[in-house]
Design an enzyme around this catalytic site. Structure first.
Site, PDB file in Angstrom:
ATOM      1  N   LYS A  35      10.045 -21.128   8.905  1.00 32.56           N
ATOM      2  CA  LYS A  35       9.438 -20.052   8.109  1.00 32.56           C
ATOM      3  C   LYS A  35      10.006 -18.686   8.524  1.00 32.56           C
ATOM      4  CE  LYS A  35       5.190 -17.636   6.945  1.00 32.56           C
ATOM      5  NZ  LYS A  35       3.756 -17.432   7.128  1.00 32.56           N
ATOM      6  N   PHE A  57      -0.803 -19.905   7.150  1.00 34.86           N
ATOM      7  CA  PHE A  57      -2.086 -19.263   6.851  1.00 34.86           C
ATOM      8  C   PHE A  57      -2.007 -18.685   5.441  1.00 34.86           C
ATOM      9  CE2 PHE A  57      -1.031 -14.688   7.059  1.00 34.86           C
ATOM     10  CZ  PHE A  57       0.245 -14.762   7.601  1.00 34.86           C
ATOM     11  N   GLY A  58      -3.101 -18.073   4.999  1.00 34.50           N
ATOM     12  CA  GLY A  58      -3.113 -17.356   3.713  1.00 34.50           C
ATOM     13  C   GLY A  58      -2.622 -18.202   2.545  1.00 34.50           C
ATOM     14  N   TYR A  59      -1.653 -17.667   1.827  1.00 33.45           N
ATOM     15  CA  TYR A  59      -1.158 -18.326   0.613  1.00 33.45           C
ATOM     16  C   TYR A  59      -0.023 -19.323   0.896  1.00 33.45           C
ATOM     17  CZ  TYR A  59      -3.802 -14.516  -1.516  1.00 33.45           C
ATOM     18  OH  TYR A  59      -4.810 -13.659  -1.873  1.00 33.45           O
ATOM     19  N   ASP A  60       0.255 -19.602   2.171  1.00 35.70           N
ATOM     20  CA  ASP A  60       1.368 -20.504   2.518  1.00 35.70           C
ATOM     21  C   ASP A  60       1.335 -21.848   1.773  1.00 35.70           C
ATOM     22  OD1 ASP A  60       2.660 -18.748   4.166  1.00 35.70           O
ATOM     23  OD2 ASP A  60       1.965 -19.624   6.048  1.00 35.70           O
ATOM     24  N   HIS A  71       9.583 -13.147   4.533  1.00 34.66           N
ATOM     25  CA  HIS A  71       9.520 -11.700   4.341  1.00 34.66           C
ATOM     26  C   HIS A  71       9.330 -10.959   5.666  1.00 34.66           C
ATOM     27  CE1 HIS A  71       5.717 -13.684   4.348  1.00 34.66           C
ATOM     28  NE2 HIS A  71       4.983 -12.597   4.261  1.00 34.66           N
ATOM     29  N   ARG A  72       8.428 -11.485   6.528  1.00 34.38           N
ATOM     30  CA  ARG A  72       8.137 -10.799   7.786  1.00 34.38           C
ATOM     31  C   ARG A  72       9.324 -10.924   8.734  1.00 34.38           C
ATOM     32  NH1 ARG A  72       3.882 -13.053   8.482  1.00 34.38           N
ATOM     33  NH2 ARG A  72       2.697 -11.673   7.141  1.00 34.38           N
ATOM     34  N   ASP A 107       2.256  -4.501   6.797  1.00 32.31           N
ATOM     35  CA  ASP A 107       1.406  -4.696   5.620  1.00 32.31           C
ATOM     36  C   ASP A 107       2.153  -5.630   4.687  1.00 32.31           C
ATOM     37  OD1 ASP A 107      -1.212  -3.932   4.490  1.00 32.31           O
ATOM     38  OD2 ASP A 107       0.022  -3.415   2.761  1.00 32.31           O
ATOM     39  N   LYS A 114       0.631 -12.645  14.245  1.00 37.20           N
ATOM     40  CA  LYS A 114       1.575 -11.540  14.038  1.00 37.20           C
ATOM     41  C   LYS A 114       2.096 -11.047  15.384  1.00 37.20           C
ATOM     42  CE  LYS A 114      -0.097  -9.469   9.689  1.00 37.20           C
ATOM     43  NZ  LYS A 114      -0.655  -8.260   9.079  1.00 37.20           N
TER      44      LYS A 114
HETATM   45  P1  IMP Z   1      -2.568  -7.582   5.693  1.00 39.61           P
HETATM   46  O1  IMP Z   1      -2.819  -8.214   7.029  1.00 39.61           O
HETATM   47  O2  IMP Z   1      -3.530  -6.523   5.317  1.00 39.61           O
HETATM   48  O3  IMP Z   1      -1.148  -7.133   5.561  1.00 39.61           O
HETATM   49  O4  IMP Z   1      -2.815  -8.720   4.609  1.00 39.61           O
HETATM   50  C1  IMP Z   1      -1.829  -9.588   4.249  1.00 39.61           C
HETATM   51  C2  IMP Z   1      -2.411 -10.713   3.399  1.00 39.61           C
HETATM   52  O5  IMP Z   1      -1.323 -11.212   2.600  1.00 39.61           O
HETATM   53  C3  IMP Z   1      -2.864 -11.885   4.270  1.00 39.61           C
HETATM   54  O6  IMP Z   1      -4.237 -11.892   4.458  1.00 39.61           O
HETATM   55  C4  IMP Z   1      -2.435 -13.089   3.442  1.00 39.61           C
HETATM   56  O7  IMP Z   1      -3.427 -13.381   2.511  1.00 39.61           O
HETATM   57  C5  IMP Z   1      -1.217 -12.602   2.686  1.00 39.61           C
HETATM   58  N1  IMP Z   1       0.012 -12.916   3.428  1.00 39.61           N
HETATM   59  C6  IMP Z   1       0.885 -12.030   3.996  1.00 39.61           C
HETATM   60  N2  IMP Z   1       1.889 -12.676   4.599  1.00 39.61           N
HETATM   61  C7  IMP Z   1       1.649 -13.987   4.432  1.00 39.61           C
HETATM   62  C8  IMP Z   1       2.335 -15.162   4.871  1.00 39.61           C
HETATM   63  O8  IMP Z   1       3.361 -15.135   5.553  1.00 39.61           O
HETATM   64  N3  IMP Z   1       1.778 -16.326   4.489  1.00 39.61           N
HETATM   65  C9  IMP Z   1       0.658 -16.409   3.729  1.00 39.61           C
HETATM   66  N4  IMP Z   1      -0.032 -15.363   3.326  1.00 39.61           N
HETATM   67  C10 IMP Z   1       0.458 -14.148   3.679  1.00 39.61           C
END
Ligand code: IMP
Length: 199
Positions: A172, A150-153, A177-178, A69, A12
């Protein structure tokens, strides 16, 4: 101007610096600002949690702070995992575990439409607050695809049929969204900075 990022996520930090450095804005980590803030995300909206995080770091550091967030909202699951995306399934799960849980919960579900949401907030010591929301529409894949991100990518399919995990970082950022939220925030920050110069 220096902004402290309310997050320990290095990805981030890099993303924000890439987009905001052109404005003469430097985003630094909590560690660089000499703070380590644990914020309980008690809000029920992305807006509330983003504000909670940015305000806590601004108050701890005395410097302007920025927080993101974000999460994945799936229509067939009534918007879940939503603001609970990072905690979906409880603390025992890692990213691949949360992806598996999502695919299990989506078995037999229609439609598979979903969106990523990001709300980015800046809090300033004088009480000013700037906030911007970005969204990216997609569908939940039937199986994970791609190695990046990462995450749900790996299960988020965007227009064109690829998952976020199959795109380069630049590809990306251009649709995410970001990226959308940061570009909106950049415009608001530019106005604020120009206004401050005129005073
Ligand atoms: P935060 O850091 O508390 O905002 O948590 C956001 C969570 O949403 C992350 O841990 C991911 O699981 C998911 N997330 C948010 N943005 C992305 C993205 O760009 N790619 C994949 N997962 C995302």
């Amino acid at each position: 101007m220096k902004l402290v990022l309310a997050s320990k996520n290095k990805k981030k930090l890099a993303e924000m610096n890439d987009i905001l450095s052109h404005l003469g804005v430097e985003v630094c980590s909590e560690a660089e600002a000499g703070v380590d803030v644990e914020v309980e995300e008690t809000g029920t909206t992305f807006e509330e949690n983003s504000l909670l995080k940015a305000r806590a770091v601004m108050e701890a550091s005395g410097l302007p702070a920025i927080a993101d967030d974000s999460g994945l909202c799936v229509d067939a699951l009534n918007g879940a995992p939503g603001v609970y995306s990072a905690r979906y399934g409880g603390p025992g799960l890692d990213d691949p575990g949360r992806v598996r849980l999502l695919l299990e919960n989506m078995r037999g579900q229609m439609p598979r439409t979903c969106r990523f949401v990001s709300v980015i907030t800046c809090c300033f010591p004088n009480g000013d607050v700037l906030s911007a929301r970005g969204e990216c529409e997609g569908t939940v894949a039937f199986t994970p695809m791609g190695e990046g991100g990462f995450g749900y990518d790996p299960v988020f399919v965007v227009e064109g049929g690829k998952t976020f995990a199959e795109l380069t970082a630049e590809e990306k950022d251009a649709v995410s969204h970001r990226g959308a939220a940061l570009r909106k925030l950049k415009a608001a920050l530019r106005e604020t900075l120009e206004g401050a110069k005129e005073c």
